[in-house]
Design a protein around this motif. Structure first.
Motif: not given
Length: 206
Positions: A64-67, A72-81, A184-192
């Protein structure tokens, strides 16, 4: 004449001569201690040869990453490092560990992590999760968001901060504060058909 003058001075004021002698002795001791400490530090450095810790982001996902129109930014980001201690003779304690998520240099996510210990040449996997809503500032930020959204990827930075303690044999001493930055450069949510994530090396400094 000079010797007689000094003797006369000492006879007139013996405490002055005593104070001068003590001051000279203390200066000699201080210089000796500093020289010995410097030599000891140099020897320890060549024995242990401390190396900079290393960190990589192994995977990351934006679900999730919407403005909103009100920024107001709504986000959900998971990271493994993975954080690695490359030292062969030095163990590391990580205290006050915190992970931050930033967009356009504005922090939108915060995740406190458990303290941990790394033995020599050990690696630790961390999995911070960021979720919620945060107000972003600036019209330029909203404009950049729309541009990156249309491009199908968002530039996000994940940071990790921790206070280090160093373990050498049975001794533990306070260390510096480690700061880790992972762009990081991350694909937008829902990107095909998003491309497979490639591990990212992070920058580390103290």
């Amino acid at each position: 004449m000079g010797s007689a003058s000094r003797c006369a001075s000492c006879l007139c004021c013996p405490f002055k001569c005593l104070a001068c002698g003590l001051f000279s002795c203390l200066c000699s001791i201080l210089v000796t201690v500093l020289v010995v400490a410097g030599i000891l530090a140099l020897v320890l450095y060549f024995i242990f040869r401390p190396h900079m810790i290393a960190a990589t982001v192994d995977s990351a996902s934006l679900t999730a990453f919407t403005l909103s129109p009100s920024s107001a930014l709504t986000y959900n980001l998971t990271v493994a490092m993975t954080v690695r201690n490359p030292n062969k003779r030095v163990g590391l304690y990580y205290d006050s560990v915190e992970a931050l998520a930033l967009y356009e240099d504005q922090r939108f996510g915060y995740a406190p992590l458990d303290a941990f210990y790394q033995p020599t040449e050990a690696s630790t996997q961390l999995s911070p999760v960021f979720g919620g809503q945060q107000l972003l500032e600036g019209d330029a930020t909203a404009s950049d968001f729309r541009g990156q959204q249309s491009g199908g990827a968002f530039d996000v930075e994940v940071k990790l901060n921790a206070k280090l303690r160093v373990k050498v044999w049975a001794f533990k001493v306070a260390g510096p504060r480690a700061r880790i930055s992972c762009p990081l450069s991350l694909p937008a949510p829902g990107a095909a058909a998003p491309p497979a994530f490639k591990p990212v090396d992070c920058k580390v400094w103290f």
